[in-house]
Design a protein around this motif. Sequence first.
Motif, PDB file in Angstrom:
ATOM      1  N   CYS A   1     -61.820  -8.444 -38.556  1.00 15.67           N
ATOM      2  CA  CYS A   1     -61.041  -9.323 -37.669  1.00 15.67           C
ATOM      3  C   CYS A   1     -61.208  -8.922 -36.205  1.00 15.67           C
ATOM      4  CB  CYS A   1     -59.571  -9.305 -38.063  1.00 15.67           C
ATOM      5  SG  CYS A   1     -59.230 -10.155 -39.600  1.00 15.67           S
ATOM      6  N   LEU A   2     -61.166  -7.636 -35.933  1.00 17.22           N
ATOM      7  CA  LEU A   2     -61.332  -7.188 -34.552  1.00 17.22           C
ATOM      8  C   LEU A   2     -62.723  -7.502 -34.030  1.00 17.22           C
ATOM      9  CD1 LEU A   2     -59.468  -3.779 -34.636  1.00 17.22           C
ATOM     10  CD2 LEU A   2     -58.762  -5.879 -33.497  1.00 17.22           C
ATOM     11  N   TYR A   3     -63.735  -7.334 -34.873  1.00 19.28           N
ATOM     12  CA  TYR A   3     -65.093  -7.666 -34.462  1.00 19.28           C
ATOM     13  C   TYR A   3     -65.227  -9.156 -34.160  1.00 19.28           C
ATOM     14  CZ  TYR A   3     -70.084  -8.543 -34.641  1.00 19.28           C
ATOM     15  OH  TYR A   3     -71.348  -8.972 -34.340  1.00 19.28           O
ATOM     16  N   LEU A   4     -64.666  -9.992 -35.024  1.00 24.61           N
ATOM     17  CA  LEU A   4     -64.738 -11.433 -34.796  1.00 24.61           C
ATOM     18  C   LEU A   4     -64.007 -11.829 -33.516  1.00 24.61           C
ATOM     19  CD1 LEU A   4     -64.273 -12.791 -38.415  1.00 24.61           C
ATOM     20  CD2 LEU A   4     -66.364 -12.771 -37.044  1.00 24.61           C
ATOM     21  N   CYS A   5     -62.857 -11.225 -33.268  1.00 22.25           N
ATOM     22  CA  CYS A   5     -62.117 -11.521 -32.030  1.00 22.25           C
ATOM     23  C   CYS A   5     -62.900 -11.071 -30.805  1.00 22.25           C
ATOM     24  CB  CYS A   5     -60.745 -10.867 -32.061  1.00 22.25           C
ATOM     25  SG  CYS A   5     -59.608 -11.702 -33.168  1.00 22.25           S
ATOM     26  N   TRP A   6     -63.550  -9.924 -30.906  1.00 27.69           N
ATOM     27  CA  TRP A   6     -64.372  -9.451 -29.795  1.00 27.69           C
ATOM     28  C   TRP A   6     -65.504 -10.428 -29.515  1.00 27.69           C
ATOM     29  CZ3 TRP A   6     -69.527  -7.565 -30.067  1.00 27.69           C
ATOM     30  CH2 TRP A   6     -70.012  -7.075 -28.859  1.00 27.69           C
ATOM     31  N   ARG A   7     -66.132 -10.936 -30.590  1.00 31.83           N
ATOM     32  CA  ARG A   7     -67.218 -11.903 -30.424  1.00 31.83           C
ATOM     33  C   ARG A   7     -66.708 -13.204 -29.813  1.00 31.83           C
ATOM     34  NH1 ARG A   7     -72.587 -11.014 -32.343  1.00 31.83           N
ATOM     35  NH2 ARG A   7     -72.677 -13.147 -31.589  1.00 31.83           N
ATOM     36  N   ILE A   8     -65.506 -13.610 -30.176  1.00 28.30           N
ATOM     37  CA  ILE A   8     -64.938 -14.850 -29.652  1.00 28.30           C
ATOM     38  C   ILE A   8     -64.560 -14.691 -28.174  1.00 28.30           C
ATOM     39  CG2 ILE A   8     -62.925 -16.373 -29.787  1.00 28.30           C
ATOM     40  CD1 ILE A   8     -62.993 -15.860 -32.850  1.00 28.30           C
TER      41      ILE A   8
ATOM     42  N   GLY B   1     -56.397  -3.124 -45.461  1.00 23.57           N
ATOM     43  CA  GLY B   1     -56.661  -1.889 -44.744  1.00 23.57           C
ATOM     44  C   GLY B   1     -57.640  -2.047 -43.610  1.00 23.57           C
ATOM     45  N   ALA B   2     -58.299  -0.947 -43.312  1.00 22.36           N
ATOM     46  CA  ALA B   2     -59.209  -0.879 -42.181  1.00 22.36           C
ATOM     47  C   ALA B   2     -60.421  -1.805 -42.302  1.00 22.36           C
ATOM     48  CB  ALA B   2     -59.664   0.557 -41.971  1.00 22.36           C
ATOM     49  N   PRO B   3     -61.006  -2.003 -43.491  1.00 20.97           N
ATOM     50  CA  PRO B   3     -62.180  -2.887 -43.530  1.00 20.97           C
ATOM     51  C   PRO B   3     -61.884  -4.312 -43.051  1.00 20.97           C
ATOM     52  CG  PRO B   3     -62.059  -1.624 -45.553  1.00 20.97           C
ATOM     53  CD  PRO B   3     -60.791  -1.369 -44.798  1.00 20.97           C
TER      54      PRO B   3
END
Length: 61
Positions: A45-52, A38-40
Amino acid sequence: MCTAVFLAKFAIATAALVPLYLAGTVIPLGIAATLLGGAPAAGVCLYLCWRILREEPRTAA
């Protein structure tokens, strides 16, 4: 690199959910499926991709 993040998410979810499904434990399966599918998990994953992918600030020389 972001593809690897999402691939790891799906691999971890599969590794956790398949044994619960085969054991027939319904309540832990539902809880794990909600957290891992779900959302968590997607938020992480979205946060990690943003950081990358974010651009590093340039320093003035």
